[in-house]
Design a protein around this motif. Sequence first.
Motif, PDB file in Angstrom:
ATOM      1  N   MET A  19       0.847  -1.186   0.000  1.00  0.00           N
ATOM      2  CA  MET A  19       0.000   0.000   0.000  1.00  0.00           C
ATOM      3  C   MET A  19       0.887   1.242   0.000  1.00  0.00           C
ATOM      4  SD  MET A  19      -2.924   0.922   2.752  1.00  0.00           S
ATOM      5  CE  MET A  19      -4.241   1.963   2.284  1.00  0.00           C
ATOM      6  N   ASN A  20       0.598   2.163  -0.878  1.00  0.00           N
ATOM      7  CA  ASN A  20       1.368   3.405  -0.962  1.00  0.00           C
ATOM      8  C   ASN A  20       1.049   4.316   0.213  1.00  0.00           C
ATOM      9  OD1 ASN A  20       2.410   2.559  -3.391  1.00  0.00           O
ATOM     10  ND2 ASN A  20       0.850   3.610  -4.602  1.00  0.00           N
ATOM     11  N   LYS A  21       2.048   5.092   0.627  1.00  0.00           N
ATOM     12  CA  LYS A  21       1.824   6.093   1.673  1.00  0.00           C
ATOM     13  C   LYS A  21       1.458   7.418   1.008  1.00  0.00           C
ATOM     14  CE  LYS A  21       4.865   4.183   5.137  1.00  0.00           C
ATOM     15  NZ  LYS A  21       5.940   4.419   6.078  1.00  0.00           N
ATOM     16  N   PRO A  22       0.578   8.186   1.645  1.00  0.00           N
ATOM     17  CA  PRO A  22       0.229   9.484   1.037  1.00  0.00           C
ATOM     18  C   PRO A  22       1.417  10.449   1.108  1.00  0.00           C
ATOM     19  CG  PRO A  22      -0.838   9.223   3.168  1.00  0.00           C
ATOM     20  CD  PRO A  22      -0.141   7.928   2.875  1.00  0.00           C
ATOM     21  N   SER A  23       1.611  11.187   0.049  1.00  0.00           N
ATOM     22  CA  SER A  23       2.629  12.237   0.038  1.00  0.00           C
ATOM     23  C   SER A  23       2.141  13.397   0.903  1.00  0.00           C
ATOM     24  CB  SER A  23       2.866  12.717  -1.397  1.00  0.00           C
ATOM     25  OG  SER A  23       1.693  13.351  -1.887  1.00  0.00           O
ATOM     26  N   ALA A  24       3.000  14.359   1.159  1.00  0.00           N
ATOM     27  CA  ALA A  24       2.584  15.548   1.922  1.00  0.00           C
ATOM     28  C   ALA A  24       1.447  16.264   1.180  1.00  0.00           C
ATOM     29  CB  ALA A  24       3.773  16.481   2.140  1.00  0.00           C
ATOM     30  N   ASN A  25       1.582  16.381  -0.152  1.00  0.00           N
ATOM     31  CA  ASN A  25       0.519  17.021  -0.939  1.00  0.00           C
ATOM     32  C   ASN A  25      -0.757  16.185  -0.910  1.00  0.00           C
ATOM     33  OD1 ASN A  25       2.332  18.990  -1.592  1.00  0.00           O
ATOM     34  ND2 ASN A  25       2.111  18.763  -3.809  1.00  0.00           N
ATOM     35  N   GLY A  26      -0.605  14.862  -1.007  1.00  0.00           N
ATOM     36  CA  GLY A  26      -1.771  13.990  -0.985  1.00  0.00           C
ATOM     37  C   GLY A  26      -2.501  14.067   0.348  1.00  0.00           C
ATOM     38  N   SER A  27      -1.756  14.136   1.451  1.00  0.00           N
ATOM     39  CA  SER A  27      -2.376  14.268   2.771  1.00  0.00           C
ATOM     40  C   SER A  27      -3.094  15.608   2.921  1.00  0.00           C
ATOM     41  CB  SER A  27      -1.315  14.134   3.876  1.00  0.00           C
ATOM     42  OG  SER A  27      -0.816  12.828   3.907  1.00  0.00           O
ATOM     43  N   ALA A  28      -2.423  16.672   2.470  1.00  0.00           N
ATOM     44  CA  ALA A  28      -3.035  17.998   2.565  1.00  0.00           C
ATOM     45  C   ALA A  28      -4.290  18.075   1.695  1.00  0.00           C
ATOM     46  CB  ALA A  28      -2.033  19.079   2.148  1.00  0.00           C
ATOM     47  N   PHE A  29      -4.222  17.474   0.508  1.00  0.00           N
ATOM     48  CA  PHE A  29      -5.390  17.476  -0.387  1.00  0.00           C
ATOM     49  C   PHE A  29      -6.548  16.699   0.244  1.00  0.00           C
ATOM     50  CE2 PHE A  29      -7.502  15.646  -4.306  1.00  0.00           C
ATOM     51  CZ  PHE A  29      -8.226  16.792  -4.586  1.00  0.00           C
ATOM     52  N   THR A  30      -6.234  15.565   0.869  1.00  0.00           N
ATOM     53  CA  THR A  30      -7.273  14.774   1.541  1.00  0.00           C
ATOM     54  C   THR A  30      -7.906  15.574   2.677  1.00  0.00           C
ATOM     55  OG1 THR A  30      -6.155  12.722   0.961  1.00  0.00           O
ATOM     56  CG2 THR A  30      -7.726  12.632   2.798  1.00  0.00           C
ATOM     57  N   GLU A  31      -7.076  16.274   3.454  1.00  0.00           N
ATOM     58  CA  GLU A  31      -7.608  17.109   4.535  1.00  0.00           C
ATOM     59  C   GLU A  31      -8.494  18.223   3.962  1.00  0.00           C
ATOM     60  OE1 GLU A  31      -4.625  18.348   7.341  1.00  0.00           O
ATOM     61  OE2 GLU A  31      -5.921  19.903   8.167  1.00  0.00           O
ATOM     62  N   LEU A  32      -8.066  18.802   2.839  1.00  0.00           N
ATOM     63  CA  LEU A  32      -8.868  19.841   2.189  1.00  0.00           C
ATOM     64  C   LEU A  32     -10.213  19.277   1.726  1.00  0.00           C
ATOM     65  CD1 LEU A  32      -9.205  22.702   1.014  1.00  0.00           C
ATOM     66  CD2 LEU A  32      -8.029  21.874  -1.040  1.00  0.00           C
ATOM     67  N   ILE A  33     -10.199  18.081   1.172  1.00  0.00           N
ATOM     68  CA  ILE A  33     -11.453  17.450   0.722  1.00  0.00           C
ATOM     69  C   ILE A  33     -12.427  17.322   1.893  1.00  0.00           C
ATOM     70  CG2 ILE A  33     -12.471  15.276  -0.082  1.00  0.00           C
ATOM     71  CD1 ILE A  33      -9.865  14.897  -1.744  1.00  0.00           C
ATOM     72  N   LEU A  34     -11.928  16.846   3.027  1.00  0.00           N
ATOM     73  CA  LEU A  34     -12.798  16.673   4.194  1.00  0.00           C
ATOM     74  C   LEU A  34     -13.355  18.016   4.668  1.00  0.00           C
ATOM     75  CD1 LEU A  34     -10.755  13.945   6.090  1.00  0.00           C
ATOM     76  CD2 LEU A  34     -12.826  13.642   4.710  1.00  0.00           C
ATOM     77  N   GLU A  35     -12.511  19.052   4.639  1.00  0.00           N
ATOM     78  CA  GLU A  35     -12.989  20.386   5.031  1.00  0.00           C
ATOM     79  C   GLU A  35     -14.040  20.908   4.053  1.00  0.00           C
ATOM     80  OE1 GLU A  35     -12.504  21.992   7.831  1.00  0.00           O
ATOM     81  OE2 GLU A  35     -11.231  20.350   8.514  1.00  0.00           O
ATOM     82  N   VAL A  36     -13.856  20.653   2.774  1.00  0.00           N
ATOM     83  CA  VAL A  36     -14.836  21.093   1.766  1.00  0.00           C
ATOM     84  C   VAL A  36     -16.160  20.367   1.976  1.00  0.00           C
ATOM     85  CG1 VAL A  36     -15.392  21.047  -0.710  1.00  0.00           C
ATOM     86  CG2 VAL A  36     -13.155  21.857   0.052  1.00  0.00           C
ATOM     87  N   PHE A  37     -16.097  19.071   2.284  1.00  0.00           N
ATOM     88  CA  PHE A  37     -17.341  18.320   2.560  1.00  0.00           C
ATOM     89  C   PHE A  37     -18.073  18.925   3.760  1.00  0.00           C
ATOM     90  CE2 PHE A  37     -15.718  14.063   0.646  1.00  0.00           C
ATOM     91  CZ  PHE A  37     -15.989  14.533  -0.633  1.00  0.00           C
ATOM     92  N   ARG A  38     -17.322  19.202   4.834  1.00  0.00           N
ATOM     93  CA  ARG A  38     -17.955  19.810   6.023  1.00  0.00           C
ATOM     94  C   ARG A  38     -18.529  21.186   5.691  1.00  0.00           C
ATOM     95  NH1 ARG A  38     -12.871  18.185   8.522  1.00  0.00           N
ATOM     96  NH2 ARG A  38     -13.187  16.096   9.309  1.00  0.00           N
ATOM     97  N   LEU A  39     -17.752  21.974   4.955  1.00  0.00           N
ATOM     98  CA  LEU A  39     -18.198  23.317   4.569  1.00  0.00           C
ATOM     99  C   LEU A  39     -19.441  23.242   3.685  1.00  0.00           C
ATOM    100  CD1 LEU A  39     -17.681  26.372   4.588  1.00  0.00           C
ATOM    101  CD2 LEU A  39     -16.198  26.038   2.605  1.00  0.00           C
ATOM    102  N   ASN A  40     -19.479  22.291   2.772  1.00  0.00           N
ATOM    103  CA  ASN A  40     -20.653  22.125   1.907  1.00  0.00           C
ATOM    104  C   ASN A  40     -21.905  21.893   2.748  1.00  0.00           C
ATOM    105  OD1 ASN A  40     -22.010  21.742  -0.678  1.00  0.00           O
ATOM    106  ND2 ASN A  40     -22.174  19.608  -0.032  1.00  0.00           N
TER     107      ASN A  40
END
Length: 154
Positions: free
Chosen positions: A1-22
């Motif tokens: 299993m691949n580990k998330p990159s720093a950008n991938g982790s930040a993007f995932t966190e952003l996705i979760l924030e966008v879902f909450r904001l929506n």
Amino acid sequence: MNKPSANGSAFTELILEVFRLNGLLLEAGDRLTHPVGLSSARWQVLGVVEHQPTPVAHVARIMGLTRQSVQQTADALASDGFITYTDNPHHRRAKLMTITPKGRKALDYIQQCQIDWANQVSETLPLEALKTAITVLRQLEERLESHETDEVDE
């Protein structure tokens, strides 16, 4: 299993924030529109139709929604007298949604409330931060649209 990159982790966190904001934006929209008998979903459709008579499929495309969900919302708007369906000179079966005076009055009320609400919510946020957020969200939208196209081409 691949580990998330720093950008991938930040993007995932952003996705979760966008879902909450929506979710929060839809709740706020429902509160703003409730006094005139609308909802966030109905407001979105009416906001597109106000500019010109528009077929359901066009609203679905520009809002990123399914045609079926927009059709249900449009039928409810028509049933309550906020829009009417008119003949489409370019397509016999795809009727055009046209805003009614009742819809115009409701939308004018909501738009004034939204301005007041937006001014209050944003008053302590730095303008540059808001502009940067817009830029980043638009870049992600473009990236996702091209990524979607890349997948189709493969």
